[in-house]
Design an enzyme around this catalytic site. Structure first.
Site, PDB file in Angstrom:
ATOM      1  N   LYS A  25     -13.315  -5.862  -8.635  1.00 42.71           N
ATOM      2  CA  LYS A  25     -14.268  -6.037  -7.545  1.00 42.71           C
ATOM      3  C   LYS A  25     -15.629  -6.381  -8.154  1.00 42.71           C
ATOM      4  CE  LYS A  25     -11.276  -4.362  -4.451  1.00 42.71           C
ATOM      5  NZ  LYS A  25     -10.049  -4.393  -5.285  1.00 42.71           N
ATOM      6  N   LYS A  47       0.846  -1.194   0.000  1.00 43.50           N
ATOM      7  CA  LYS A  47       0.000   0.000   0.000  1.00 43.50           C
ATOM      8  C   LYS A  47       0.884   1.247   0.000  1.00 43.50           C
ATOM      9  CE  LYS A  47      -4.126  -1.861   0.106  1.00 43.50           C
ATOM     10  NZ  LYS A  47      -4.970  -1.772  -1.109  1.00 43.50           N
ATOM     11  N   ASP A  73       0.270  -0.358  -4.712  1.00 41.76           N
ATOM     12  CA  ASP A  73      -1.130   0.062  -4.809  1.00 41.76           C
ATOM     13  C   ASP A  73      -1.325   1.380  -4.071  1.00 41.76           C
ATOM     14  OD1 ASP A  73      -3.823   0.371  -5.010  1.00 41.76           O
ATOM     15  OD2 ASP A  73      -4.372  -1.437  -3.897  1.00 41.76           O
TER      16      ASP A  73
HETATM   17 MG   LIG Z   1      -6.359  -1.976  -5.124  1.00 43.20          MG
END
Ligand SMILES: [Mg+2]
Length: 372
Positions: free
Chosen positions: A268, A167, A196
């Protein structure tokens, strides 16, 4: 064919706590997830389950109350329809409400669950068949010191994870660069590595990060905010671009694939509207050999099961991993079926029929609302 009709739509709400207190991303952090579960009850008493769980109200343009408002709009329109026809049910939802596909997603998944139960098949089999019964997962390493992130990544790879997401975007660019360098040096070269930023970088930061780490094999996952940002940095960055938050419709995904903008996707299911549209996305990606994940934004066992069935139907060469909220969730809702777990980076496909998960409805209390 025996008649089967949607007789009632029951909506439940559950709070899911984040294990360890917080899940941190560049643009937001969450401690509790408000998840919505839809139960479709058919005329013969069969129950189908679906779920939608926005990752807080700022991860992307979704929120829990919005999901339930969308379900309120579309639920009356699907009463009396056959859940074994998810395309017909989907069109009825679209006629009742434009957009808000993350709310429609829960109903769509419940239709696939009911179809599986009606035909005695796993959802993965209805989606074309399971290429494997065990699918790989991946892990998002949250912001910490470079040494701590490298140690965490080393531990994860040793446990069995083959894909590590770091992250980024919440701190200075130099800290991001140092962290990703430390993680890359710590893991075996075959590890799939992603930085990300969850929309957190400006175009300049994304370009500078990529050029400073050009010697490292990684992918940039959703470095900037908008699709336009990504078109602007394409050709200026040294790494493949994986779209996540911006991969929000079949049309956008088609454009990103055909223009060469995206070399991969963090997908997603609820963001594109459920298993029905996700099957199209899967096939578009396969046609151009574009790797992608199959995830959702948190949720419990029902949502995890839908991800695993879809992931199993993807070509293993395209499917890079599936993130599920376990083990990040410390308290999910009561279930009768075995929990869907991430064991050393791998998740077993439930045996079905349908999604193969059974909630303990007796422990859930009363639904928030029932449409009949
Ligand atoms: Mg992502």
């Amino acid at each position: 064919m025996r008649a089967m009709k949607i007789a009632r739509v029951l909506v439940y709400q559950h709070d899911l706590e984040v294990a360890g207190g917080l899940y941190e991303m560049s643009t937001s952090e969450v401690a509790n997830l408000d998840t919505t579960v839809v139960v479709l009850e058919t005329s013969d008493g069969t129950l189908g389950f679906g779920e939608t769980c926005p990752l807080g109200p700022t991860y992307q343009p979704q929120h829990a109350l919005g999901a339930r408002a969308a379900i309120a709009e579309v639920a009356p329109a699907i009463l009396g329809l056959d859940p074994r026809q998810p395309g017909v049910v989907y069109e009825a939802m679209n006629q009742a409400l434009s957009g808000s596909v993350y709310g429609k997603s829960a109903i769509d998944v419940a239709c696939w669950d009911l179809s599986g139960k009606a035909y005695g098949a796993r959802v993965a089999d209805l989606l074309g068949g399971a290429h494997r019964d065990r699918i790989p997962s991946y892990y998002g390493v949250m912001p910490a010191s470079p040494e701590a992130c490298a140690a965490k990544a080393t531990e994860l790879v040793a446990a069995g994870f083959g894909r590590i997401q770091v992250k980024c975007g919440a701190r200075s660019l130099n800290e991001d660069i140092d962290t990703v360098r430390a993680v890359a040096a710590a893991v075996p070269p075959q590890t799939l590595l992603l930085a990300d930023a969850n929309r957190g970088w400006t175009q300049r930061q994304a370009i500078n990060f990529s050029q400073a780490t050009r010697d490292i094999a990684l992918a940039l996952e959703q470095p900037c905010d908008s699709l336009a940002d990504h078109y602007a940095i394409a050709g200026k960055v040294c790494h493949p671009i994986f779209l996540d938050e911006s991969a929000d419709s079949i049309a956008n995904i088609m454009d990103a694939v055909s223009s060469g903008l995206a070399q991969g996707f963090g997908m997603k299911i609820s963001r594109v509207g459920g298993l029905t549209p996700m099957a199209t996305v899967r096939d578009i990606a396969a046609a151009r050999r574009i790797p992608h994940t199959v995830d959702d934004t948190w949720g419990g066992d029902i949502l995890a099961a839908s991800c695993v069935h879809m992931a199993a139907s993807c070509l293993p060469s395209q499917h890079e991993g599936t993130w599920i909220s376990e083990p990040y969730t410390s308290r999910a809702y009561p279930m009768i079926s075995s929990p869907i777990t991430n064991t050393d980076g791998w998740i077993d496909l439930p045996s079905g029929p349908g999604l193969g998960v059974e909630p303990d409805l007796g422990a859930w209390g009363e639904p928030l609302v029932t449409y009949s």
